[in-house]
Structure formats: structure tokens, C-alpha cells
Write a protein that holds these residues in place. Structure first.
Motif, short mmCIF file in Angstrom:
data_model
loop_
_atom_site.label_atom_id
_atom_site.label_comp_id
_atom_site.label_asym_id
_atom_site.label_seq_id
_atom_site.Cartn_x
_atom_site.Cartn_y
_atom_site.Cartn_z
N PHE B 42 69.79 103.34 14.49
CA PHE B 42 69.33 104.70 14.22
C PHE B 42 69.18 104.91 12.70
O PHE B 42 68.25 105.58 12.24
CB PHE B 42 70.30 105.75 14.79
N ALA B 43 70.10 104.32 11.91
CA ALA B 43 70.07 104.47 10.45
C ALA B 43 68.81 103.81 9.88
O ALA B 43 68.20 104.33 8.93
CB ALA B 43 71.32 103.88 9.82
N ILE B 44 68.40 102.69 10.47
CA ILE B 44 67.17 102.02 10.00
C ILE B 44 65.97 102.96 10.21
O ILE B 44 65.10 103.09 9.35
CB ILE B 44 66.98 100.68 10.74
N VAL B 45 65.99 103.66 11.34
CA VAL B 45 64.91 104.61 11.62
C VAL B 45 64.92 105.77 10.63
O VAL B 45 63.92 106.06 9.96
CB VAL B 45 65.03 105.16 13.08
N THR B 46 66.07 106.42 10.49
CA THR B 46 66.11 107.62 9.63
C THR B 46 65.91 107.26 8.16
O THR B 46 65.25 108.00 7.43
CB THR B 46 67.42 108.42 9.83
N THR B 59 61.28 116.32 1.24
CA THR B 59 62.72 116.10 1.45
C THR B 59 62.99 116.09 2.96
O THR B 59 62.15 116.58 3.75
CB THR B 59 63.55 117.23 0.83
N PRO B 60 64.12 115.57 3.39
CA PRO B 60 64.46 115.62 4.82
C PRO B 60 64.46 117.05 5.37
O PRO B 60 64.15 117.26 6.55
CB PRO B 60 65.87 115.01 4.86
N GLU B 61 64.79 118.02 4.53
CA GLU B 61 64.82 119.42 4.97
C GLU B 61 63.42 119.96 5.27
O GLU B 61 63.28 120.98 5.95
CB GLU B 61 65.50 120.31 3.91
N ASP B 62 62.40 119.30 4.75
CA ASP B 62 61.03 119.77 4.97
C ASP B 62 60.54 119.51 6.39
O ASP B 62 59.55 120.11 6.83
CB ASP B 62 60.05 119.05 4.01
N VAL B 63 61.21 118.60 7.10
CA VAL B 63 60.71 118.22 8.43
C VAL B 63 61.01 119.33 9.44
O VAL B 63 62.17 119.61 9.74
CB VAL B 63 61.34 116.89 8.91
N ILE B 64 59.95 119.97 9.94
CA ILE B 64 60.16 121.07 10.89
C ILE B 64 60.02 120.59 12.34
O ILE B 64 60.46 121.28 13.26
CB ILE B 64 59.17 122.23 10.64
N SER B 98 68.56 114.55 14.32
CA SER B 98 69.02 115.92 14.02
C SER B 98 69.87 115.96 12.76
O SER B 98 69.75 116.88 11.95
CB SER B 98 69.86 116.46 15.17
N ALA B 99 70.74 114.96 12.63
CA ALA B 99 71.62 114.93 11.46
C ALA B 99 70.81 114.66 10.19
O ALA B 99 71.06 115.27 9.14
CB ALA B 99 72.68 113.84 11.64
N ALA B 100 69.82 113.79 10.28
CA ALA B 100 69.03 113.42 9.09
C ALA B 100 68.03 114.51 8.71
O ALA B 100 67.77 114.73 7.52
CB ALA B 100 68.30 112.11 9.34
N PHE B 101 67.46 115.17 9.74
CA PHE B 101 66.42 116.18 9.49
C PHE B 101 66.84 117.48 10.18
O PHE B 101 66.41 117.80 11.28
CB PHE B 101 65.06 115.69 10.01
#
Lengths: 319, 319
Positions: B42-46, B59-64, B98-101
């Protein structure tokens, strides 16, 4: 006080239901009419509805939605297609109702589709967002509800499952001009035909049937152990189950409801229908519920009222 | 700056698309991954997605919204069914994303369904509220869109038209365990099989086919006048047209789109397919458009991004 109307349009009368916006039927009234093709006939309709409203202390302005249930195709955009069985000027009727009830959203709905929406609003499908109501009557129609909304179809043929081909080898021609449609076996006429054919095939004298759609006599014979009636009803279940298994591969509903005149005998044929559906269905969707519809011949009146109300909500939401 | 992700999940890699909320593809990137079953994977993906975002100053926060396209069933409620072809822990992957974005709505979408939504968002079906995309590839799947929304199905089998029965007399067993499914004739494997069978039947040496799904060689042979290839492709069109005529009796779409690997040869078989559909269809829905899909193998990436975005809109609207 807001009021909602649901109107079944027939050839010689309308059946009008007055509802609360919450789906409570306050009164049902039959109003005899001439063919709905001119101002005189439209006035009989609007006058009759106004009287019905007045009896419940409603003014014409109180009507926020008016649904019209018709025996024919209605497309996604609300356009009415060819109506083989009644005389109706749809545009004229809408104009007359708009003039009489200026605040009403008006929607035409096909009869089987309306029955499905009725079950969604006030019947056994309440809260079920995906189901198919199959009306087994003079013909076979269906109302398909997906994501909580009716599938009317781009050309008004959504839910025309009576014309799914189940027997390509059929020699008799269906009303649609094709061969081997579900309607040729699972309509009232189809069931009686299957019974009489089986009797002839075996050289057995059939029980007396009153008319070409008298399924009641066939189901009575079945209850008394008539072997030909059993074979006819099993065959009907077989074709219906085959068609339902195709429908599940397209919209995969959570529930099938069996309605229409033949549904009066649902308890008799339900076990066979469920067994045969299990045998034909894609394994993923085997566990769909197959139940009887709950609102009888009031379903369509409820449903067209509901659709008009939903149309109002959608146009208010600007969609 | 808001960003949307669409991710095709495969067995050994993911293909990620970064989109604007308006549907513009900013970049597509392939990220090799181990099986998506543990925190390391999962970490490789995120991490890979975060790098893709950073390359566009997001930024990761931009992903809606983040859509996940998978080769298997996803039900109406978003629940993932059995996946025969890839290893995946769906809940774990969603938790990691969810945790990453933290601001992203996340949606799983079945591959054929995602392809349909892609065509709706940014392809030839843009603005068409009712259509069916049929993906002819290794298997036969479809994405059904009605009233502008996907029909995922109560059990995730919405659009499983590859399992409509078109030949009850078939002796070979389909992957689903039943017999005579459309997929047995209109998939890449089906077309090659029909061709080889016809050659054998006639005692003719077939052209060289590279593998069991090499339809290209069959269509090349057809272009050179190979009679067996013509019969095989006509037979494929016949079964596909039969199934489409059943689909029209259920949802009556305004348009069919043919996608998937076999769609590369659409121009070759389209006239035959249209002719046979006209012959089988209920007269009301004969005039449906039958066209090629437009987004090729990017369609599903677009579509799952779109569905995640729509999910966000629906949850914001409180539906």
C-alpha cells in the motif's frame, strides 16, 4: 394544504386518486369520460378532479403534482409514444390540466412503470432502490427501478421484458411482430394457450375456460391435480425464470415483484418460479428476492402521482 | 488546486491518472507494485501517487476524489465481490489511501462499468444520459448507464451481459458454469474459437493464430476474403445482436458503444452488427445508435476517477 393527484387513464373513464404529499390515499374516484381528444372531454376531467379536491377542502391551486398513468410507451423525456388501446391527445390533456391546476407538475407514466413506482412509494418496495416489478396481465410488462429511479428508456421501451425472446423456435407471431416473446407464454392469454395446447397434445378434455385470458380456471384445475395445468404453469415459470435471469445480467435488481392480474395466483406458482430462477441465474445474483406486489390495481395510481411529485423535486433542484 | 486520481489496479502494477476536476488528464503514470495485500505494498502505491501529485505541485490534501478500477464485481453499496484474477485487500487499500489523502472520496468501480463512466465524462457518450458500453475483450462485460448514473447492481452483476444466454444448445461450459453465454462467442477467445471450429468443420487449414485470443489474425483473414473468418464474425455479430436486443427490452438505451480489445476491428464488423440488431430488436428501439467507444484503454481510468467525484457530490448533497 398541498395535494397530489394520480390518474389512471382508461378508454371510457379515468380513475383518480387524491393523495397527500406523503403518499396517503385520501380518496379514489372513478369519473366516466368520452375519449380524451377535445376540450369538452378535458373539461369533464378537470371538473371531476376539482369536485374531488373540493370534497377534501382543497383548491385547484393546492395541487402540486398530477401523474397520468397510460397504457403505452413514455420515453425518458416524458414524450408519449403510440397508444394502441386508447384514444388520447396527450398535449391537449396536459394543457387543460395545467390551466386548471396552475401549480402542478405533470408527468405521464407507462402503466407497468407506474405500478413499480407505486410499490416504491407506498408498497412492499418502499426503501428498495433497485427492483423490477413484472406485471403479468393481458400482456407482460415491467417497471425497472434502479438507483431509486424509473428506467423509462430512450424510446419508452424500458422494462418491455415481455418482448425478451425466450423461444426462438416459436411459430406463432407475437403482437410485436416477432416470435417467441415472453409475453406469448407468461401473459394471461399465454398461460391459457399453454394449457389448451397441452390438453390437445394429450387428447384430454380441458376444464371449461370462460375466455382467452381466464387463468383462474387453469389455476383452479391445477389445485385439483390437473396434469395439463401443471405442465402449462411449469412451462410459464420456466420461460419467466429464463427471462428474469437475463434481466439480472443487465440491471441485477435486489428484488423482483410479481404483479398484474395473474399475481392473484402467485402463491401457487412462486415455489416453481423460484426454483427455476435459481437453476438459470448467474450464480452471483441467485439470491434475489422474488415476491408478490402489494398494491394490487391501485399501484399505478400511486406510482404516477409519485413520479409527478419526483419530477417537481428534480425541477426544483434544477436538475 | 483540487486534484482527482483514477487508478487501474492490475496484478503487477497500477496505472494512475491525475485529472483536473473538469476531466482533463494531466498525466498518466505506471507504478509497478507487489500484490496489494499488505502495508508495504500500500505504501508503494501511496508514495508513487504522492510523487505524481508533487510533479504537478499538488499536495496530498488537494486530492478530493480517488477512483479504483478493478477487474471484478462491485455492488451498488460499493462492496467489492470475489476477484478471480488479482490479489487485493480492498479494505486495507482504502484505509491506506484515506490516510494518505485525507480529503478524498474513494470509490471502487468494476472495469467495464468504469469504461462506461469514462466515456460519459470525457468520451463519445458525454451528455448521453442512457447508454450501454459493451467491452469485447478477454471476456464480455458491459457498463450500463441510466439516468446519468451507473447501474452497478444489487450483487455487483449490473452489466454482466456476457452471461446472457444466447445459445441454450451449447455443450461447452462457460467460465460461470452455465452454457451458451454471449461471452462464449463474442469475446476475443470466442471469436477465435468460432473461426477455428468453422475451419475444422469445412476441412480448411486456418490462418496462423498466435494465441487463443488473437482476433487480429482472424480479422486480417476476413479482410483477405477468408470465408471461414466471415462466417465466424457473422456468427459473433448474430449472438451479440441477439443479446443487445434483450438488453434494449430492459433498459432501452439511446446508444451502444463497443469497446475493449476487439473494438479495434469495429469498422469491419459494425455494418453486420447493425444489420442483425435491426433484424432482432423490438421495433420501438430499432434506431438506437451503435458506435465505437472513444477512449481506448484509458476509459476505465477516466471512469473510476469520475465515479469517485460523483460519490463526493452525492455525499455532499446528503443523498
Amino acid at each position: 394544504m398541498q395535494a397530489v393527484l394520480g390518474i389512471d387513464i382508461g378508454g371510457t373513464s379515468i380513475k383518480a386518486g387524491l393523495f397527500s404529499p406523503e403518499g396517503e390515499l385520501l380518496e379514489e374516484r372513478k369519473i366516466p369520460t368520452p375519449a380524451l381528444v377535445n376540450a369538452e372531454a378535458f373539461a369533464i376531467v378537470t371538473d371531476g378532479l376539482t369536485l374531488l379536491l373540493a370534497a377534501h377542502e382543497n383548491t385547484p391551486e393546492d395541487v402540486i403534482a398530477c401523474g397520468l398513468d397510460i397504457p403505452g410507451p413514455v420515453a425518458d423525456d416524458g414524450k408519449v409514444g403510440f397508444l394502441p388501446n386508447i384514444q388520447l391527445d396527450p398535449d391537449g390533456l396536459v394543457a387543460a390540466i395545467s390551466a386548471a391546476f396552475p401549480n402542478a407538475s405533470i408527468a405521464f407514466v407507462n402503466d407497468a412503470n407506474a405500478a413499480a413506482l407505486g410499490e416504491l412509494w407506498a408498497g412492499v418496495a418502499h426503501g428498495v432502490s433497485s427492483f423490477v416489478l413484472i406485471a403479468l396481465g393481458t400482456g407482460v410488462g415491467a417497471g425497472v427501478v434502479v438507483n431509486g429511479r424509473l428506467v423509462a428508456g430512450a424510446f419508452g421501451a424500458g422494462g418491455e421484458i415481455g418482448h425478451i425472446t425466450v423461444n426462438p423456435n416459436e411459430t406463432e407471431t407475437c403482437g410485436c411482430g416477432r416470435h417467441g416473446c415472453l409475453e406469448q407464454y407468461a401473459s394471461a392469454k399465454g398461460i391459457v394457450r399453454l394449457y389448451l395446447e397441452e390438453c390437445e397434445h394429450r387428447g384430454v378434455t380441458p376444464v371449461h375456460v370462460e375466455h382467452a385470458t381466464d387463468t383462474l380456471s387453469v389455476f383452479r384445475a391445477l389445485a385439483k391435480g390437473d396434469e395439463c395445468a401443471k405442465i402449462a404453469v411449469d412451462q410459464m415459470c420456466e420461460y419467466l425464470a429464463q427471462a428474469m435471469s437475463q434481466v439480472s445480467c443487465v440491471v441485477d435488481p435486489a428484488m423482483y415483484l410479481i404483479g398484474g392480474g395473474v399475481a392473484g395466483s402467485f402463491a401457487t406458482f412462486a415455489p416453481e418460479l423460484r426454483r427455476r430462477f435459481q437453476a438459470h441465474a448467474l450464480p452471483t445474483c441467485k439470491d434475489v428476492a422474488i415476491e408478490a406486489a402489494s398494491l394490487g390495481n391501485q399501484a399505478a395510481m400511486y406510482g404516477c402521482a409519485y413520479e409527478a411529485l419526483e419530477l417537481r423535486k428534480r425541477s426544483q433542484a434544477g436538475k
